[in-house]
Structure formats: C-alpha cells, structure tokens
Design a protein around this motif. Structure first.
Motif, PDB file in Angstrom:
ATOM      1  N   PHE A  16      -4.673   3.107  -7.176  1.00 46.36           N
ATOM      2  CA  PHE A  16      -3.483   2.400  -6.689  1.00 46.36           C
ATOM      3  C   PHE A  16      -2.518   2.068  -7.827  1.00 46.36           C
ATOM      4  N   GLN A  23       3.452  -2.206  -2.037  1.00 49.12           N
ATOM      5  CA  GLN A  23       2.468  -3.293  -2.149  1.00 49.12           C
ATOM      6  C   GLN A  23       1.816  -3.628  -0.816  1.00 49.12           C
ATOM      7  N   LYS A  26      -0.614  -0.925   0.249  1.00 51.15           N
ATOM      8  CA  LYS A  26      -1.864  -0.968  -0.525  1.00 51.15           C
ATOM      9  C   LYS A  26      -2.780  -2.065   0.013  1.00 51.15           C
ATOM     10  N   GLU A  30      -6.365  -1.575   1.686  1.00 53.59           N
ATOM     11  CA  GLU A  30      -7.513  -2.223   1.071  1.00 53.59           C
ATOM     12  C   GLU A  30      -8.321  -3.005   2.105  1.00 53.59           C
ATOM     13  N   ILE A  67      -1.001   8.464  -1.883  1.00 56.22           N
ATOM     14  CA  ILE A  67      -1.724   7.222  -1.616  1.00 56.22           C
ATOM     15  C   ILE A  67      -3.095   7.518  -0.993  1.00 56.22           C
ATOM     16  N   THR A  71      -6.485   6.328  -2.525  1.00 53.63           N
ATOM     17  CA  THR A  71      -7.501   5.640  -1.727  1.00 53.63           C
ATOM     18  C   THR A  71      -8.883   6.208  -2.053  1.00 53.63           C
ATOM     19  N   GLU A  74      -9.907   4.788  -5.308  1.00 56.86           N
ATOM     20  CA  GLU A  74     -10.350   3.394  -5.186  1.00 56.86           C
ATOM     21  C   GLU A  74     -11.756   3.299  -4.597  1.00 56.86           C
TER      22      GLU A  74
END
Ligand code: ATP
Length: 268
Positions: A16, A23, A26, A30, A67, A71, A74
C-alpha cells in the motif's frame, strides 16, 4: 506455459505504501478484505462470514490493477492477474478449461490473490442479448467463486472493470463480487505523492515543486503521471547520450513532458 497468466509471481513486492492517495479505499480493503483474509478463525468465532469479493471500477490507469497487486503484497500472497480476453478461446469448452486451470494454478500457490481485469468482458448484463454464448464460461466462473467462498482455500478474488454497468448481474450477488468500490482519478494531494513515488530513485534537481506538478495535472491518471516521468527521463537521457553533460531531471523537463501529454480520465 500459461499464456493467459501474465506473471506467475510478484516480480517486486508492491504494498500500500507504493500506492499514492486512495486512503479511503486502502482502509476499506484493509477492513473488509485483508483483515478477514488474515484472521479467518476470529471471524468464525463471531459467526461472521469472512468472504465475498470486491469489484473495483473506475477510469483506466487509476490504479485498479496496482491496488490489487498491493493487496496481495499486504497479504503476503502471490498475485495472479487474469485477462478475460486471454482466457477466451473459439473452441467449445476451451475457455472454461483455461479459466479452471488459472484457478487451479493459483490454488497450487496459495495464499494467492486472483485478479480479473475487464470483468465486463465475461458475460453480459441482463439488458444485453449475447449472454448465451458466454453462459458456460459465466457458470464456470460462478462455480469457482462458489468453491472459494465455501471452502477454506486461501484465495482472494478481486475483479475490476471500467464499465461496471456491463458486468453480469450474477457476479454482483452476495459472496461473489459483492462490494462495488470506486477507484477515482487521483486528487491534487494524490498526484503530488504519485509524482514523488515515480521520481524516487531517479536523479532529480533540488528545485522540484511537487505542488505545481500536481496543479498542472488535474484529470491525469496515475498511469498518465507515470508516463510523464518516463517521458522526462527519456528526454534527459537522450540529451546526455547526444553529447550533453550528465544532469538530473529538472522541473522544466517535467513541465515539458506534461505539455506533451493529455489526461486520459477525461474520456471515461
Ligand atoms: P485499466 O482500467 O486500464 O486496467 P487500472 O486502473 O488497472 O487501469 P493500473 O494498471 O493499476 O490501472 O495503473 C497503471 C499504472 O499506473 C500502475 O502500474 C502504476 O504504476 C500507476 N498508478 C496508477 N495509479 C496509481 C497510484 N494511485 N499510485 C501509484 N501508481 C499508480
């Protein structure tokens, strides 16, 4: 050997931190995707179903693929981007096999994020008539999603489209791509950060004013900004190779590159 799998693993880990702006998105990913994916036991304890997928939509080049890849980063998962157009095969049954094979490959390398670009190319909304040809492939897709949803497979499925209104309604039901999330063009602050991210690690003069670059690029996508930075870099390199002295990228180089390009989110 799988031509429809663009890359089998993440070449470089993207997280990220590499994504400028977005923001809220994200945070949503999350809370709704990453946390449940990483803590299935906790969700089970509270009798909450951790599942369902997200469908990212928005203008091209604004970070849907990026993104999704972040992901995966992450989640410490491998990333499997699948282009529907590359799954499709004119021979009866082959498209379905290709799709199943793509899921199997990801299962073999789980935890994994399976990412479908151009989801609108698979099946059609009820208003369209061509859906019959695609029916078997849509059914295969629904079966695979069902399997991800009902088993303990460490697979996360993310879809993306520029045309959410053309995505088959069957995909939008609970447990499928049930969270529709807009990925907007970067705002001023995000554009500033994207310039910083894309220029980092390259030789730049001290006088770069990122606020001005952001001001001059309203309606530019993240991909457009990446393109500006590439263009400026190439032009400075060409000048050096043409006998000029070695020098960093300047504010003027970047402003020149902006003048040579056009924002692409306008067309959406
Ligand atoms: P398409 O709809 O055309 O598939 P997309 O929304 O999936 O587009 P990406 O492929 O994710 O767009 O973006 C293209 C490139 O632009 C990325 O590889 C990334 O380098 C850059 N980019 C886009 N948005 C951002 C962002 N918010 N932060 C950093 N880089 C970005």
């Amino acid at each position: 050997d799988n031509v429809f799998l663009l890359e089998n693993h993440i070449p470089k880990k993207v997280t990220f931190d590499d994504v400028g702006g977005l923001q809220d998105l994200k945070k949503t990913i999350e809370m709704k995707i990453i946390k449940p994916f990483m803590n299935p036991g906790l969700f089970a304890k509270f009798r909450k179903k951790a599942g369902g997928g997200i469908l990212l939509y928005g203008p091209p080049g604004c970070g849907k693929t990026f993104i999704a890849k972040a992901t995966a980063g992450e989640c410490h998962a491998s990333f499997y981007p699948i282009h529907i157009s590359e799954i499709l095969d004119p021979f009866v049954g082959v498209s379905e096999q290709n799709l199943h094979h793509a899921f199997e490959t990801a299962r073999g390398n789980s935890p994994a994020v399976v990412f479908f670009d151009e989801l609108d190319a698979l099946g059609f909304s009820r208003s369209k008539s061509r859906s019959d040809v695609m029916r078997p492939l849509v059914d295969t897709m629904l079966n695979e999603l069902q399997s991800v949803e009902t088993s303990n497979e460490k697979l996360l499925v993310i879809g993306a489209t520029n045309m959410p209104w053309d995505v088959d309604d069957a995909f939008k039901r609970p447990g499928r791509f049930d969270k529709l999330v807009f990925v907007p063009p970067p705002d001023r602050e995000a554009r500033k950060i994207i310039f910083q991210l894309k220029l980092s690690g390259r030789p730049v003069e001290n006088g770069i004013v990122y606020e001005i670059l952001a001001d001059r690029t309203s309606l530019y996508s993240g991909a457009d900004i990446e393109n500006i930075v590439e263009l400026a870099s190439e032009q400075v390199l060409a000048e050096i190779m043409d006998g000029g002295h070695e020098r960093p990228i300047t504010m003027d180089d970047l402003l020149d590159a902006i003048h040579q390009t056009k924002p692409t989110t306008l067309e959406w």
